[in-house]
Design an enzyme around this catalytic site. Structure first.
Site, mmCIF file in Angstrom:
data_model
loop_
_atom_site.group_PDB
_atom_site.id
_atom_site.type_symbol
_atom_site.label_atom_id
_atom_site.label_comp_id
_atom_site.label_asym_id
_atom_site.label_seq_id
_atom_site.Cartn_x
_atom_site.Cartn_y
_atom_site.Cartn_z
ATOM 1 N N SER A 1 0.896 -1.166 -0.116
ATOM 2 C CA SER A 1 -0.034 0.019 -0.125
ATOM 3 C C SER A 1 0.879 1.361 -0.113
ATOM 4 C CB SER A 1 -1.003 -0.071 1.226
ATOM 5 O OG SER A 1 -1.654 -1.249 1.146
HETATM 6 N N1 SAM Z 1 -0.703 -4.341 4.010
HETATM 7 C C1 SAM Z 1 0.010 -4.777 2.799
HETATM 8 C C2 SAM Z 1 1.521 -4.337 2.727
HETATM 9 O O1 SAM Z 1 1.922 -3.357 3.570
HETATM 10 O O2 SAM Z 1 2.170 -4.506 1.965
HETATM 11 C C3 SAM Z 1 -0.605 -4.444 1.524
HETATM 12 C C4 SAM Z 1 -1.804 -5.385 1.278
HETATM 13 S S1 SAM Z 1 -2.389 -5.450 -0.252
HETATM 14 C C5 SAM Z 1 -2.983 -4.125 -0.560
HETATM 15 C C6 SAM Z 1 -3.688 -6.328 -0.014
HETATM 16 C C7 SAM Z 1 -3.706 -7.834 0.428
HETATM 17 O O3 SAM Z 1 -4.595 -8.309 0.869
HETATM 18 C C8 SAM Z 1 -3.102 -8.566 -0.705
HETATM 19 O O4 SAM Z 1 -1.937 -9.200 -0.586
HETATM 20 C C9 SAM Z 1 -3.995 -9.700 -0.806
HETATM 21 O O5 SAM Z 1 -3.630 -10.956 -1.169
HETATM 22 C C10 SAM Z 1 -4.637 -9.793 0.521
HETATM 23 N N2 SAM Z 1 -5.876 -10.351 0.692
HETATM 24 C C11 SAM Z 1 -7.252 -10.403 -0.090
HETATM 25 N N3 SAM Z 1 -8.294 -10.968 0.373
HETATM 26 C C12 SAM Z 1 -7.723 -11.516 1.517
HETATM 27 C C13 SAM Z 1 -8.113 -12.440 2.401
HETATM 28 N N4 SAM Z 1 -9.296 -12.863 2.436
HETATM 29 N N5 SAM Z 1 -7.326 -13.093 3.156
HETATM 30 C C14 SAM Z 1 -6.044 -12.396 3.350
HETATM 31 N N6 SAM Z 1 -5.546 -11.679 2.738
HETATM 32 C C15 SAM Z 1 -6.131 -11.226 1.674
#
Ligand code: SAM
Length: 665
Positions: free
Chosen positions: A62
């Protein structure tokens, strides 16, 4: 202080504090985490940019501002136990771990969960725990949590997560009815059964996929909608993303361009700075790395010719008195982005000794009836005064109309005034007959005069046919532009290669758009028909931002807000991609690759937006949208989700610049 620490400090100051984030605990935590350790090695230089960056599994780390905003919204205290859904790179988990007692983070992609777990451990975080699972179900064994943060956008607030909040706990989550745009919500658990909800503003996250996320819902929606939902994802996978134009890696684009002789660079409006700047960036690489020497633009020949003189360090034609690009719409070429580019061209040419390797700047358009006539006569005055006298009489047929040539078209149709077709053709033919004699003295000056004489002939026909049928004059104009391009290529030699800058509506193959139903052709179509795959057609697009445009023809330039794109448009599809800026290759690709699948889904016609020098947001649908098939129209599409208006050159804006010629304001 090392370079990254310095960039981190700057990021905190300019991207966070400057936007009103004044939570010292959060700013200190962000200041303690080395973001460069969480981004892919080839993107390390962008670690402190104000943007999300791609990581493995087509996910993103993000934007720092969003991480700080969400962390601050959680109202954390040092004793808190926090659950994060969507570990991604692990960066946000590290920021949280700087503040609270324990961080539990869940990631659905195993590769990401494993990498983040190792990374956090290597960096010495002992209070983070990463689980590979569906985070929409929470982590019941570790519940309740004082705070829960979800880093992906879901269709609703998952009930399971609410239940895993401690009383008084806060849940921050992006929620939205579409896959990629959401509102950031804060849900506070007041008592066993009572929750309070606040809206913290609009955001854009990758989708939350899981039992209480999008996939659960997607099972119930029709296949066509599912394909629709995956198109932005396929585009994400098959495109190349960049944060800033200066940092975009264009190597793959240059490979795709290969040995093309023509590269056509479009624009979705005549007044968005990013389009000019990206075209300049690509053109510079084509000149430096692939030997392109011709830059041909949708501007009038005499104006562009002054730029050409300037970049070759020869004096401008002293007989052209008015500043170039003085006719409406002045900002289209007299703007800071173009000024910067012409300065670059000049400095490039200074380094290149051989004249035929130097870059030249040429105008393709035909709106300079008056100054082109003047230019031809001035030329003849110096090489052949007798012919000049005859030409002066012949061009006299048009002289009542040079300040308002449209009027010539209106009187020509009434047959009350003599048509000037034969006169202007006679002059052109006379000039061509003496080509050998004249060009012996100075081939360059003869070529300039010849192009002006051709322009006058085309312009006469253009205005005369303007009131017969609209497509007829459009076609005259694009045919003239293409013919001029070919004359320039012939003049510069058989090895010469050209970059063309014009609006998307001239650059994209007209046969793939609604234009063809009206019988209209354009430069893109003519280039494709004549050069086949050796013409590489690139379109540009945007969703929202500001644009320089007028409200009516001849009106003053205004800075207008571009409306977010239409729901059925290509622009909306691109807006839904989890990346703000990208290059999307559209030529046929290997079967079953994301690019081939994205192309297939994009082939079906959708709306596309074109903003010219006039922008009318109130009648946007009728005035600016048309149907097209993007992959048939372009070989590549360059996307800027948000754009800003070009800055016009005015006395005010250039007063501190040392060298303002050739714009001569
Ligand atoms: N917080 C992270 C960072 O600092 O790098 C960025 C997160 S990214 C915007 C969103 C993440 O949510 C992705 O890696 C995606 O695979 C994960 N995601 C989406 N749905 C999910 C779920 N149901 N459970 C766990 N992770 C999930």
């Amino acid at each position: 202080m090392n370079e990254f620490a310095r960039l981190r400090k700057q990021m905190i100051e300019y991207q966070l504090a400057a936007r009103g984030l004044d939570d010292k605990t959060v700013l200190d935590a962000v200041g303690a985490v080395p973001r460069e350790a969480f981004v892919p090695t080839d993107l390390v230089e962008f670690a402190y940019q104000d943007s999300p960056l791609p990581i493995a599994a087509s996910q993103t780390i993000s934007q720092p501002y969003i991480v700080a905003l969400m962390t601050s919204a959680l109202e954390l205290t040092p004793e808190d136990r926090v659950l994060e859904v969507g570990t991604g790179s692990g960066y946000a988990a590290a920021v949280l771990a700087e503040i609270v007692d324990e961080v539990y983070s869940i990631e659905r992609h195993k590769i990401l969960a494993d990498t983040a777990r190792n990374r956090l451990s290597e960096l010495g975080y002992k209070n983070t725990h990463v689980l590979h699972a569906d985070g929409t179900l929470g982590w019941p064994e570790q519940a309740p949590f004082d705070a829960i943060v979800v880093a992906a956008g879901g269709p609703e607030v998952p009930a399971t997560l609410k239940q895993q909040l401690a009383i008084g706990g806060r849940l921050v989550i992006p929620v939205g009815a579409t896959l990629h745009t959401q509102k950031l919500l804060r849900v506070r658990r007041i008592s066993e059964h009572e929750y309070q909800q606040e809206d913290l503003g609009g955001v854009r996250f990758v989708p939350l996929i899981g039992a209480a996320g999008w996939e659960g819902e997607a099972a119930d929606i029709p296949a066509a909608k599912k394909a629709e939902a995956s198109l932005p994802e396929l585009i994400y996978q098959s495109s190349e993303h960049f944060g800033f134009i200066d940092h975009a890696n264009l190597d793959n684009l240059l490979d795709r361009i290969g040995d093309s002789r023509l590269v056509l660079l479009g624009e979705a409006s005549h007044g968005s700075a990013e389009f000019y700047e990206m075209r300049a960036r690509i053109t510079q690489e084509l000149i430096e790395k692939k030997g392109f020497t011709v830059i041909a633009v949708e501007a009038d020949w005499p104006d562009a010719n002054r730029i050409d003189h300037y970049i070759h360090d020869t004096s401008p034609d002293p007989l052209l008195e008015s500043a170039p690009f003085a006719r409406f719409p002045t900002w289209m070429w007299a703007n800071h982005s173009v000024l910067e580019f012409t300065h670059w061209l000049k400095s490039y040419n200074e380094k290149v000794a051989s004249a035929d390797k130097q870059a030249g700047f040429y105008g393709l358009d035909l709106y300079s009836l008056g100054s082109s006539i003047e230019s031809v006569l001035n030329y003849l005055d110096t090489v052949d005064p007798e012919t000049a006298e005859v030409a002066r009489v012949r061009y006299g047929c048009l002289s009542p109309w040079t300040s308002d040539p449209g009027l010539y078209g209106r009187v020509a149709i009434t047959k009350q005034y003599r048509e000037c077709e034969q006169d202007v053709l006679d002059i052109l033919q006379g000039l061509l007959k003496k080509r050998l004699d004249y060009s012996l003295a100075d081939g360059e000056r003869f070529f300039n005069a010849e192009q002006n004489a051709r322009l006058v002939a085309s312009a006469e026909r253009y205005y005369r046919t303007m009131y017969y049928a609209e497509n007829n004059s459009w076609n005259q104009r694009d045919q003239h532009m293409f013919d001029t391009l070919k004359s320039v290529l012939a003049f510069r030699g058989p090895e010469s290669k050209a970059v063309i800058w014009a609006h998307n509506s001239h650059i994209g193959d007209a046969r793939a758009t609604q234009m063809s139903a009206r019988g209209e052709l354009n430069i893109g179509q003519l280039a494709r028909q004549e050069y086949g795959d050796a013409a590489y057609l690139i379109g540009f697009g945007t969703d929202h931002g500001t644009v320089a445009a007028a409200s009516e023809w001849g009106g003053p330039m205004e800075t207008k807000q571009v409306q977010p794109s239409h729901i059925d448009s290509y622009e909306r599809v691109c807006h839904n991609v989890a990346s703000d800026n990208f290059l999307l290759p559209l030529r046929r690709a290997q079967q079953a690759s994301p690019q081939a699948m994205a192309r297939e889904l994009l082939l079906e016609e959708r709306l596309e937006r074109a903003i010219g020098v006039i922008y009318r947001p109130d009648t946007e649908m009728q005035s600016h949208y048309f149907y097209a098939s993007l992959p048939n129209q372009f070989d590549e599409y360059i996307w800027f989700d948000e754009t800003r208006a070009v800055e016009p050159l005015t006395r005010e804006t250039i007063k501190d610049m040392p060298d303002t010629f050739p714009f001569g304001l």
